[in-house]
Scaffold this motif. Sequence first.
Motif, mmCIF file in Angstrom:
data_model
loop_
_atom_site.group_PDB
_atom_site.id
_atom_site.type_symbol
_atom_site.label_atom_id
_atom_site.label_comp_id
_atom_site.label_asym_id
_atom_site.label_seq_id
_atom_site.Cartn_x
_atom_site.Cartn_y
_atom_site.Cartn_z
ATOM 1 N N ASN A 2 0.494 -1.215 -0.178
ATOM 2 C CA ASN A 2 0.248 -0.282 0.041
ATOM 3 C C ASN A 2 0.593 1.327 -0.379
ATOM 4 O O ASN A 2 1.389 1.166 0.786
ATOM 5 C CB ASN A 2 -1.075 -0.206 1.252
ATOM 6 N N MET A 3 0.805 1.796 -1.197
ATOM 7 C CA MET A 3 1.764 3.472 -0.920
ATOM 8 C C MET A 3 0.801 4.256 -0.384
ATOM 9 O O MET A 3 1.012 5.343 -0.959
ATOM 10 C CB MET A 3 2.239 3.571 -2.278
ATOM 11 N N GLU A 4 -0.413 4.384 -0.050
ATOM 12 C CA GLU A 4 -0.774 5.488 -0.211
ATOM 13 C C GLU A 4 -0.464 6.459 1.116
ATOM 14 O O GLU A 4 -0.018 6.009 1.907
ATOM 15 C CB GLU A 4 -2.417 4.975 0.603
ATOM 16 N N HIS A 7 -3.184 12.662 2.574
ATOM 17 C CA HIS A 7 -3.221 13.607 1.392
ATOM 18 C C HIS A 7 -3.812 14.740 2.248
ATOM 19 O O HIS A 7 -5.160 13.893 2.009
ATOM 20 C CB HIS A 7 -3.358 13.165 0.024
ATOM 21 N N GLU A 105 -8.724 8.853 -9.062
ATOM 22 C CA GLU A 105 -7.091 8.904 -9.736
ATOM 23 C C GLU A 105 -5.833 9.042 -8.824
ATOM 24 O O GLU A 105 -4.858 8.491 -9.619
ATOM 25 C CB GLU A 105 -7.313 9.672 -11.023
ATOM 26 N N ASP A 106 -6.180 9.259 -7.887
ATOM 27 C CA ASP A 106 -4.648 9.451 -7.484
ATOM 28 C C ASP A 106 -4.032 8.639 -6.212
ATOM 29 O O ASP A 106 -5.137 7.483 -5.620
ATOM 30 C CB ASP A 106 -4.317 10.833 -6.388
ATOM 31 N N ASP A 107 -3.097 8.249 -6.367
ATOM 32 C CA ASP A 107 -2.845 6.427 -5.423
ATOM 33 C C ASP A 107 -3.482 6.943 -4.163
ATOM 34 O O ASP A 107 -3.620 5.570 -3.218
ATOM 35 C CB ASP A 107 -1.045 7.145 -4.976
ATOM 36 N N SER A 108 -3.320 8.497 -3.959
ATOM 37 C CA SER A 108 -3.668 8.712 -1.944
ATOM 38 C C SER A 108 -4.735 9.037 -2.124
ATOM 39 O O SER A 108 -4.909 10.824 -3.010
ATOM 40 C CB SER A 108 -2.544 9.243 -1.750
ATOM 41 N N LYS A 109 -5.973 8.884 -1.084
ATOM 42 C CA LYS A 109 -7.053 9.684 -0.928
ATOM 43 C C LYS A 109 -7.512 11.059 -0.138
ATOM 44 O O LYS A 109 -6.338 11.076 0.556
ATOM 45 C CB LYS A 109 -8.130 8.684 -0.856
#
Length: 463
Positions: A2-4, A7, A105-109
């Motif tokens: 998990n790269m989240e 953000h 669309e982004d890796d992190s919400k």
Amino acid sequence: MNMEKIHVIAIPYPAQGHVIPLLEFAQRLVKHGIKVTFINTEVTHKLVTSTWLEKDDFSDLMQMVSLPDGLERWEDRNDLAKQTEAIFQTMPAKLVELIKTINKEDDSKITCVIADISMGWALHVAENMEIRRASFWPASAVALASLLSFQTLIDDGIMNHDGVPLNDNIFQLSPTMPPIKPANLSWACIGDLATTKIVFQAIVEAAKAVIKTEWILCNSSHHLESETFSHFPQLLSIGPLLASNRLAKQAGHFWPEDSTCLTWLDQQPACSVIYIAFGSFTILDQAQFEELALGLELTNRPFLWVVRPGITKETTVTYPEGYMDRVGSRGRIVSWAPQQKVLSHPSVACFLSHCGWNSTLEGVNNGVPFMCWPYFADQFQNETYICDIWENGLALKKNKGGVITAEQIKSKVNQLLSHTTFKDNALALKEKAVSSIRNGGSSEKNLNNFIQWIKEKENHLSS
Ligand code: UDP
């Protein structure tokens, strides 16, 4: 894997004095590994990114995006009533769309929305989308306390439901807090009654959203406004948030800075130069502009003067006849200065300022005494701090004709620089302000607690 990342969104009001401190705050978050999407209006985005030459100054974790403010490109953004209404009508829906797109669309919400209180509608958006939120205030705590006390001010007969003052009686929000003239309430001195009414309604809406946020962060210091922070414990100081405090360049300028004035400052004697700057919004009429020019000439001291594009209503500024020849190299005029660097320069003796809160903090942080020339909004309250509470400056006053005369400028500069009291008070205040952001200082602790909270991933990211 998990790269989240954590953000957050940071959204400033579209004015110079709001963008700079929130961008500074955002950079502190980035330094702690937090990803920031910084949202300007399209117009301010264009200004900020065009002066931001060294892109390496920002980490990959900082993403600058823009949203329309609802006005046509050519419309007057100094018309605060018009701008406020346009923002309210347009930006909330655009922000919802943007957050949805990022979350898809982004890796992190998006895990938190940090909104300038003057953009309080963004807090409502976040609340409706069930996103955590924090309020950011780029001005003094007492100005925010007045705003949050709007119902008390109405109930006490100080102003009506439109924010219009009803009398001239000086009041205090608590017996130890600074005295306030009703006419100096920030929304009461920004234009005509129609503007006050529209801006005040926006403020009331913002105040309702702010009190529901867990964090109300002020770019101020407990040492500077201890009584206000004691009386309003929900307000947390995290300032002074200045690039100079982390030995970095100030970012977020709307105009390109002219750094050549630093070389000129290098050539001046220590503690000799008057620095004159009115921030981003002040407009002087031509007669007053010329009177100021003559006053600086009369002082017979070196001066560095920021003559910003648009400082007078005329398309080109006009100086008194023969002025440039007479002042010669004793006067340096630039259209925008690297102000934090100027104020930390040993040649600067005093700061003739419009008392915008950022300018006030920057002068305080460098132990520079002030000559106060407030223009609008909270600047009159900031003048009260400088002249009556901290006693690190003197006020310039308009004569019966509404003019600050050249003679007065000369005599007040002489008074300010010939008494060591002002400089001594300025240096003592500097020590206090700087101590709050040092390790273990009150602002530093609040900032760290906030960062800790924002990083509590499990609290705001579902599995
Ligand atoms: N500023 C600058 N160069 C200038 C004049 C101003 O960098 O020549 C910066 C100043 O350092 C401050 C901001 O612009 O950070 C102005 O904010 P302030 O709250 O003082 O005034 P406002 O522009 O909001 O009236």
